[in-house]
Design a protein around this motif. Structure first.
Motif, PDB file in Angstrom:
ATOM      1  N   ALA A  75       0.827  -1.209   0.000  1.00  0.00           N
ATOM      2  CA  ALA A  75       0.000   0.000   0.000  1.00  0.00           C
ATOM      3  C   ALA A  75       0.857   1.253   0.000  1.00  0.00           C
ATOM      4  CB  ALA A  75      -0.946  -0.009   1.196  1.00  0.00           C
ATOM      5  N   ILE A  76       1.945   1.237   0.738  1.00  0.00           N
ATOM      6  CA  ILE A  76       2.851   2.390   0.755  1.00  0.00           C
ATOM      7  C   ILE A  76       3.494   2.577  -0.618  1.00  0.00           C
ATOM      8  CG2 ILE A  76       5.046   3.243   1.698  1.00  0.00           C
ATOM      9  CD1 ILE A  76       4.094   2.048   4.418  1.00  0.00           C
ATOM     10  N   ALA A  77       3.867   1.490  -1.269  1.00  0.00           N
ATOM     11  CA  ALA A  77       4.427   1.583  -2.624  1.00  0.00           C
ATOM     12  C   ALA A  77       3.390   2.147  -3.597  1.00  0.00           C
ATOM     13  CB  ALA A  77       4.910   0.215  -3.094  1.00  0.00           C
ATOM     14  N   TYR A  78       2.136   1.724  -3.426  1.00  0.00           N
ATOM     15  CA  TYR A  78       1.055   2.224  -4.277  1.00  0.00           C
ATOM     16  C   TYR A  78       0.859   3.725  -4.048  1.00  0.00           C
ATOM     17  CZ  TYR A  78      -3.522   2.395  -6.535  1.00  0.00           C
ATOM     18  OH  TYR A  78      -4.577   2.697  -7.350  1.00  0.00           O
ATOM     19  N   ALA A  79       0.902   4.151  -2.797  1.00  0.00           N
ATOM     20  CA  ALA A  79       0.767   5.572  -2.484  1.00  0.00           C
ATOM     21  C   ALA A  79       1.928   6.366  -3.080  1.00  0.00           C
ATOM     22  CB  ALA A  79       0.700   5.785  -0.979  1.00  0.00           C
ATOM     23  N   SER A  80       3.109   5.789  -3.072  1.00  0.00           N
ATOM     24  CA  SER A  80       4.273   6.460  -3.667  1.00  0.00           C
ATOM     25  C   SER A  80       4.080   6.634  -5.167  1.00  0.00           C
ATOM     26  CB  SER A  80       5.545   5.671  -3.395  1.00  0.00           C
ATOM     27  OG  SER A  80       5.828   5.678  -2.013  1.00  0.00           O
ATOM     28  N   ALA A  81       3.485   5.639  -5.807  1.00  0.00           N
ATOM     29  CA  ALA A  81       3.179   5.769  -7.239  1.00  0.00           C
ATOM     30  C   ALA A  81       2.184   6.910  -7.459  1.00  0.00           C
ATOM     31  CB  ALA A  81       2.625   4.456  -7.789  1.00  0.00           C
ATOM     32  N   GLY A  82       1.243   7.050  -6.537  1.00  0.00           N
ATOM     33  CA  GLY A  82       0.311   8.175  -6.614  1.00  0.00           C
ATOM     34  C   GLY A  82       1.023   9.505  -6.471  1.00  0.00           C
ATOM     35  N   ASP A  83       2.024   9.541  -5.611  1.00  0.00           N
ATOM     36  CA  ASP A  83       2.822  10.762  -5.464  1.00  0.00           C
ATOM     37  C   ASP A  83       3.513  11.106  -6.781  1.00  0.00           C
ATOM     38  OD1 ASP A  83       2.074  10.881  -2.807  1.00  0.00           O
ATOM     39  OD2 ASP A  83       3.968  10.033  -2.062  1.00  0.00           O
ATOM     40  N   ASN A  84       4.009  10.079  -7.466  1.00  0.00           N
ATOM     41  CA  ASN A  84       4.649  10.303  -8.767  1.00  0.00           C
ATOM     42  C   ASN A  84       3.643  10.832  -9.787  1.00  0.00           C
ATOM     43  OD1 ASN A  84       7.103   9.430  -7.766  1.00  0.00           O
ATOM     44  ND2 ASN A  84       6.855   7.346  -8.523  1.00  0.00           N
ATOM     45  N   THR A  85       2.415  10.320  -9.734  1.00  0.00           N
ATOM     46  CA  THR A  85       1.370  10.798 -10.631  1.00  0.00           C
ATOM     47  C   THR A  85       1.042  12.258 -10.338  1.00  0.00           C
ATOM     48  OG1 THR A  85       0.446   8.568 -10.784  1.00  0.00           O
ATOM     49  CG2 THR A  85      -0.986  10.377 -11.442  1.00  0.00           C
ATOM     50  N   THR A  86       0.999  12.604  -9.062  1.00  0.00           N
ATOM     51  CA  THR A  86       0.755  13.998  -8.680  1.00  0.00           C
ATOM     52  C   THR A  86       1.855  14.897  -9.225  1.00  0.00           C
ATOM     53  OG1 THR A  86      -0.390  13.316  -6.665  1.00  0.00           O
ATOM     54  CG2 THR A  86       0.464  15.564  -6.719  1.00  0.00           C
ATOM     55  N   LYS A  87       3.099  14.460  -9.091  1.00  0.00           N
ATOM     56  CA  LYS A  87       4.218  15.244  -9.612  1.00  0.00           C
ATOM     57  C   LYS A  87       4.117  15.403 -11.128  1.00  0.00           C
ATOM     58  CE  LYS A  87       7.369  13.869  -5.932  1.00  0.00           C
ATOM     59  NZ  LYS A  87       8.502  13.008  -5.588  1.00  0.00           N
ATOM     60  N   ALA A  88       3.708  14.331 -11.823  1.00  0.00           N
ATOM     61  CA  ALA A  88       3.563  14.399 -13.280  1.00  0.00           C
ATOM     62  C   ALA A  88       2.445  15.372 -13.663  1.00  0.00           C
ATOM     63  CB  ALA A  88       3.283  13.015 -13.848  1.00  0.00           C
ATOM     64  N   ALA A  89       1.353  15.360 -12.917  1.00  0.00           N
ATOM     65  CA  ALA A  89       0.251  16.287 -13.200  1.00  0.00           C
ATOM     66  C   ALA A  89       0.700  17.725 -12.971  1.00  0.00           C
ATOM     67  CB  ALA A  89      -0.960  15.952 -12.334  1.00  0.00           C
ATOM     68  N   LYS A  90       1.460  17.961 -11.917  1.00  0.00           N
ATOM     69  CA  LYS A  90       1.972  19.315 -11.659  1.00  0.00           C
ATOM     70  C   LYS A  90       2.945  19.732 -12.760  1.00  0.00           C
ATOM     71  CE  LYS A  90       1.223  19.354  -6.705  1.00  0.00           C
ATOM     72  NZ  LYS A  90       1.793  19.339  -5.369  1.00  0.00           N
ATOM     73  N   ALA A  91       3.750  18.788 -13.230  1.00  0.00           N
ATOM     74  CA  ALA A  91       4.678  19.099 -14.322  1.00  0.00           C
ATOM     75  C   ALA A  91       3.906  19.437 -15.599  1.00  0.00           C
ATOM     76  CB  ALA A  91       5.628  17.932 -14.564  1.00  0.00           C
ATOM     77  N   ALA A  92       2.805  18.720 -15.849  1.00  0.00           N
ATOM     78  CA  ALA A  92       1.974  19.024 -17.017  1.00  0.00           C
ATOM     79  C   ALA A  92       1.360  20.419 -16.879  1.00  0.00           C
ATOM     80  CB  ALA A  92       0.880  17.970 -17.179  1.00  0.00           C
ATOM     81  N   TYR A  93       0.921  20.747 -15.678  1.00  0.00           N
ATOM     82  CA  TYR A  93       0.387  22.083 -15.429  1.00  0.00           C
ATOM     83  C   TYR A  93       1.453  23.144 -15.703  1.00  0.00           C
ATOM     84  CZ  TYR A  93      -1.327  26.169 -12.942  1.00  0.00           C
ATOM     85  OH  TYR A  93      -1.712  27.430 -12.628  1.00  0.00           O
ATOM     86  N   ASP A  94       2.651  22.931 -15.168  1.00  0.00           N
ATOM     87  CA  ASP A  94       3.737  23.893 -15.374  1.00  0.00           C
ATOM     88  C   ASP A  94       4.078  24.036 -16.853  1.00  0.00           C
ATOM     89  OD1 ASP A  94       3.855  24.307 -12.646  1.00  0.00           O
ATOM     90  OD2 ASP A  94       5.591  22.989 -12.333  1.00  0.00           O
ATOM     91  N   GLN A  95       4.090  22.905 -17.559  1.00  0.00           N
ATOM     92  CA  GLN A  95       4.396  22.944 -18.995  1.00  0.00           C
ATOM     93  C   GLN A  95       3.315  23.709 -19.753  1.00  0.00           C
ATOM     94  OE1 GLN A  95       7.142  21.957 -20.627  1.00  0.00           O
ATOM     95  NE2 GLN A  95       6.254  22.809 -22.472  1.00  0.00           N
ATOM     96  N   ALA A  96       2.056  23.448 -19.428  1.00  0.00           N
ATOM     97  CA  ALA A  96       0.967  24.171 -20.082  1.00  0.00           C
ATOM     98  C   ALA A  96       1.058  25.660 -19.774  1.00  0.00           C
ATOM     99  CB  ALA A  96      -0.384  23.614 -19.641  1.00  0.00           C
ATOM    100  N   HIS A  97       1.398  25.978 -18.549  1.00  0.00           N
ATOM    101  CA  HIS A  97       1.540  27.381 -18.161  1.00  0.00           C
ATOM    102  C   HIS A  97       2.665  28.042 -18.948  1.00  0.00           C
ATOM    103  CE1 HIS A  97       1.193  30.871 -15.561  1.00  0.00           C
ATOM    104  NE2 HIS A  97       2.510  30.872 -15.457  1.00  0.00           N
ATOM    105  N   THR A  98       3.783  27.344 -19.046  1.00  0.00           N
ATOM    106  CA  THR A  98       4.941  27.889 -19.755  1.00  0.00           C
ATOM    107  C   THR A  98       4.641  28.104 -21.234  1.00  0.00           C
ATOM    108  OG1 THR A  98       6.445  26.807 -18.221  1.00  0.00           O
ATOM    109  CG2 THR A  98       7.361  27.440 -20.349  1.00  0.00           C
ATOM    110  N   THR A  99       3.991  27.121 -21.853  1.00  0.00           N
ATOM    111  CA  THR A  99       3.794  27.205 -23.301  1.00  0.00           C
ATOM    112  C   THR A  99       2.560  27.994 -23.718  1.00  0.00           C
ATOM    113  OG1 THR A  99       2.657  25.074 -23.286  1.00  0.00           O
ATOM    114  CG2 THR A  99       5.013  25.048 -23.772  1.00  0.00           C
ATOM    115  N   HIS A 100       1.554  28.083 -22.866  1.00  0.00           N
ATOM    116  CA  HIS A 100       0.298  28.689 -23.301  1.00  0.00           C
ATOM    117  C   HIS A 100      -0.149  29.922 -22.532  1.00  0.00           C
ATOM    118  CE1 HIS A 100      -0.379  25.376 -26.001  1.00  0.00           C
ATOM    119  NE2 HIS A 100      -0.238  24.518 -25.014  1.00  0.00           N
TER     120      HIS A 100
END
Length: 125
Positions: A75-100
């Protein structure tokens, strides 16, 4: 399907990041609870072993504790994967902000009503 706009993209990505982070935290809390229960079960196994309970019951209780720890770790490993997904979503937000974002600001400041603008016209070379 409605056209995807910069603002909709921002909101969708932000909402996704928040939802995943909330889910990860809930999973992490459950994993901690399971780990505490596993520790209690291990203590019970030791206690009943000292009381002369039959070896099979002691062994099963000890095995249950190990299984519970494995569930907690997974379960902790699964939660860590969720943390990675959160980071990826934030990176997508930052990229969209930068480009658009500059385009969005210019669009918002435009003195002309561009709501009826034909987007195909803009794509022409």
């Amino acid at each position: 399907m409605a056209d995807l706009t910069y603002r909709r993209l921002q909101k969708a990505v932000t909402d996704l990041a928040k939802e995943v982070a909330k889910g990860s935290e809930a999973i992490r809390s459950a994993a901690q609870w399971i780990d505490e229960e596993a520790q209690d079960t291990a203590r019970v196994s030791e206690a009943i072993g000292g009381m002369g309970v039959d070896p099979d019951t002691v062994s099963e209780t000890s095995e249950l504790s190990k299984i519970m720890r494995g569930v907690s770790e997974a379960a902790i490993a699964y939660a860590s994967a969720g943390d990675n997904t959160t980071k990826a979503a934030k990176a997508a937000y930052d990229q969209a902000h930068t480009t658009h974002n500059g385009i969005q600001e210019a669009y918002s400041r435009a003195p002309v009503d561009m709501s009826n603008l034909n987007r195909e016209w803009l794509r022409q070379e």
